[in-house]
Design an enzyme around this catalytic site. Sequence first.
Site, PDB file in Angstrom:
ATOM      1  N   GLU A 138       0.819  -1.207   0.000  1.00 32.71           N
ATOM      2  CA  GLU A 138       0.000   0.000   0.000  1.00 32.71           C
ATOM      3  C   GLU A 138       0.861   1.268   0.000  1.00 32.71           C
ATOM      4  O   GLU A 138       0.499   2.271  -0.604  1.00 32.71           O
ATOM      5  CB  GLU A 138      -0.945   0.005   1.206  1.00 32.71           C
ATOM      6  CG  GLU A 138      -1.913  -1.162   1.256  1.00 32.71           C
ATOM      7  CD  GLU A 138      -2.711  -1.336  -0.022  1.00 32.71           C
ATOM      8  OE1 GLU A 138      -2.959  -0.345  -0.731  1.00 32.71           O
ATOM      9  OE2 GLU A 138      -3.081  -2.482  -0.326  1.00 32.71           O
ATOM     10  N   PHE A 172     -17.585  -6.173  -7.646  1.00 30.29           N
ATOM     11  CA  PHE A 172     -18.983  -5.752  -7.530  1.00 30.29           C
ATOM     12  C   PHE A 172     -19.166  -4.475  -6.706  1.00 30.29           C
ATOM     13  O   PHE A 172     -20.235  -3.885  -6.728  1.00 30.29           O
ATOM     14  CB  PHE A 172     -19.835  -6.873  -6.941  1.00 30.29           C
ATOM     15  CG  PHE A 172     -19.901  -8.091  -7.818  1.00 30.29           C
ATOM     16  CD1 PHE A 172     -20.402  -7.989  -9.118  1.00 30.29           C
ATOM     17  CD2 PHE A 172     -19.438  -9.315  -7.376  1.00 30.29           C
ATOM     18  CE1 PHE A 172     -20.444  -9.101  -9.948  1.00 30.29           C
ATOM     19  CE2 PHE A 172     -19.484 -10.431  -8.198  1.00 30.29           C
ATOM     20  CZ  PHE A 172     -19.987 -10.325  -9.492  1.00 30.29           C
ATOM     21  N   ALA A 173     -18.127  -4.052  -6.009  1.00 28.93           N
ATOM     22  CA  ALA A 173     -18.222  -2.795  -5.269  1.00 28.93           C
ATOM     23  C   ALA A 173     -16.933  -1.994  -5.367  1.00 28.93           C
ATOM     24  O   ALA A 173     -16.763  -1.007  -4.679  1.00 28.93           O
ATOM     25  CB  ALA A 173     -18.554  -3.065  -3.804  1.00 28.93           C
ATOM     26  N   GLY A 174     -16.021  -2.444  -6.203  1.00 31.83           N
ATOM     27  CA  GLY A 174     -14.755  -1.755  -6.390  1.00 31.83           C
ATOM     28  C   GLY A 174     -14.496  -1.529  -7.856  1.00 31.83           C
ATOM     29  O   GLY A 174     -15.364  -1.725  -8.696  1.00 31.83           O
ATOM     30  N   GLY A 175     -13.294  -1.146  -8.208  1.00 29.79           N
ATOM     31  CA  GLY A 175     -12.989  -0.749  -9.581  1.00 29.79           C
ATOM     32  C   GLY A 175     -12.427  -1.837 -10.456  1.00 29.79           C
ATOM     33  O   GLY A 175     -11.908  -1.546 -11.537  1.00 29.79           O
TER      34      GLY A 175
END
Length: 796
Positions: free
Chosen positions: A580, A713-716
């Site tokens: 990260e 389904f909820a990210g890029g």
Amino acid sequence: MRRRITSIGATLVIVVLTMAAIISLARSFRRPLCFPSASTPKHLLKSRICPLWSSSFYFCLPPPPLRNTRLRHSHLPTPPAAVDPFRASFSSATAPSPMSTVSDDNPLLKEFEFPPFDVIDASHVRPGMRALLKKLDSDLMELEKTVEPSWPKLVEPYEKMMDRLSVVWGAINHLKSVKDTPELRSAIEEIQPEKVEFDLKLGQSKPIYNAYKAIRESPDWATLSDARKRIVESSIKEAVLSGVSLEDSKREEFNKIEQELTKLSRKFEENVLDATKKFQKIITDKKEIEGLPATALGLAAQTASSKGHENATAENGPWMITLDAPSFMSVMQHAKNRALREEIYRAYVTRASSGELDNTQVIDQILKLRLEKAKLLGYKNYAEVSMATKMATVSKAEELLEKLRSASWNAAVQDMEDLRQFSKSQGASEADDLTHWDTAFWSERLRESKFELNEEELRPYFSLPKVMDGLFSLVKMLFGIDVEPADGLAPVWNADVRFYCIKDSSGKPISYFYFDPYSRPAEKRGGAWMDEVLARSRVLSDDRTSVRLPVAHMVCNQMPPVGEKPSLMTFREVETVFHEFGHALQHMLTKQDEGLVAGIRGIEWDAVELPSQFMENWCYHRDTLMSIAKHYETGESLPEEIYQKLLAAKTFRAGTLSLRQLKFATVDLELHSKYVPGGSESIYDVDRRVSEKTQVIPPLPEDRFLCSFSHIFAGGYAAGYYSYKWAEVLSADAFSAFEDAGLQDDKAVRETGHRFRETILALGGGKDPLEVFVEFRGREPSPEPLLRHNGLLQTA
């Protein structure tokens, strides 16, 4: 030295050579840099999140949700000498602000240097956002009246206009990710359709679209910088993908789809979070959790205590097991109680798949609407929409995945056979019937036996403070920067959040970042991610000669401190922090002054993992590892023999881990390119069909992993999960430049690090990523480092 390549290695050579050819082909096309969505130009970054890799087959790191925001800023620190960016953003406004009636008591609308995370609550969302959207709508109408095909009359006012929205909306959604409440959810749910409506209006603005086209067609086009050309090209592409060219009736249908997709993605992620929180198992008999290490017992007791069992202790319990990653993984890897492992595993793979939290219909509706959206835009499927703004094509991505799969299969089969033989040698009754809740447990036992490595016994050597100190020392050596604590400078959302300032060699601040390290399953979504707070921008500085400094946040979900002990990390968690921070470095060390392509913005989705995966390599670098691996009590360094064993274990079960990633990537592409909603196959049929070729052990009939696959389904990462493998070629080759220079040669490492900073980290999305790579490496990507790092290239 003569090289000898194994059969698997030979296959993988073909794979990566194919990939290199794809990259060259992508370069010839010069695709505009944006990620497709109707309401948001995706050349503006979304959250960068960890892949679903792990030393265990089961670890899942779900992402934060997509934010439908034109500019992905969410927090706004201002260096001491800089102007308040809100004033800069609205300096051209002439009409009285409609926000004045609510700004006096609404922290979202006050002028501030840093977002007031400590005082923002759900009651501020509705009035604040409505006032802001009203103001921006007025600004948009004014811009459409006065727009001209020039940078000062188009791009600069656009960037200024959108900055305030990105700050406010970003702060709201960030809080939902890390400090979720029912009241905040309700407020966002109510206001989000109005926000999406504005995004669509902006994305479908024909005056703005036509002005961008006029810039591209003007005689001055050749004089524009690479960065400005890429901004124009991606803006034109994004407008088309936003439906600007659709007829009125089709555009109305398109907009309805976008509204519904936004709602469904939010619902999907909320269901995953709620389902994860819902599962709690109290254990009172210590025999039931035999094998769990002291750190896991401490966490389980601490969790039980927080849920009302005030007298819970690590030694005597009671202990609470949850589906949050640190708890789940401890059970799967270490619990001798096979029945407990089975119970927890089944609960994990069926999350959000029943009752009011069932995501099955949510997924089907998302896929149905994505397909309809693609066809409205003139594409055959949603995967083609996704690939329209990436380096790869659907067919090339599929070709890559299949060749990698065939290269990994035999190794994965051998991995399973090794587990069977080892468990049998240990007298395990399940040896001839190993299944999903056995593999992580016996993998850890085999790792301990083969390499004499116990992951839990390594935790005391990886305390979070030492890991961060070592990481900061590394980037000082590589990139000539200092990372200094700046706690108290900016309000934070939780007492555990740290705030840092990055300074250059002269001591001048160049960026800031927040770090939120610990798991909080009651309010914080799982996983690990990096997101931008605000991007570097000259337009948004006060005097147009300085720049507004970039800010990021990093979020992890590792085990919190237990009692008097600091957070003690697994080696995988160390890699996650490095991963990260690689994303954050590309955002924070950019030298790109065009805000729309600064930092991670504007980089193709399938190339942006380069710096994050690059940073993971340093976890195996001897000097780096020894600098972070200090026993938290004695200060003793990690013994040399253990370091050598870590190196030897680097490729342990590489075939299995590769197949896991390939399964995710393949099912993602299948669902977005071939699956027909309402057809003869269900989503679970697709998953099982893909699993036949990507899982040595077939999934359970009730496996509903898709119901928690937040990346797509909820990210890029919809039709883009393959990107992790695609970027792996680039990251492995980038690290090989340091190997070639000599990892023990500090001078050479510093020189190579400087070159990496001035290219990969500095140029942002303002230049084609392959050109940036060549500028750093001196040539196009080579497959050899990837083969070598994965243990598939042998030398003799």
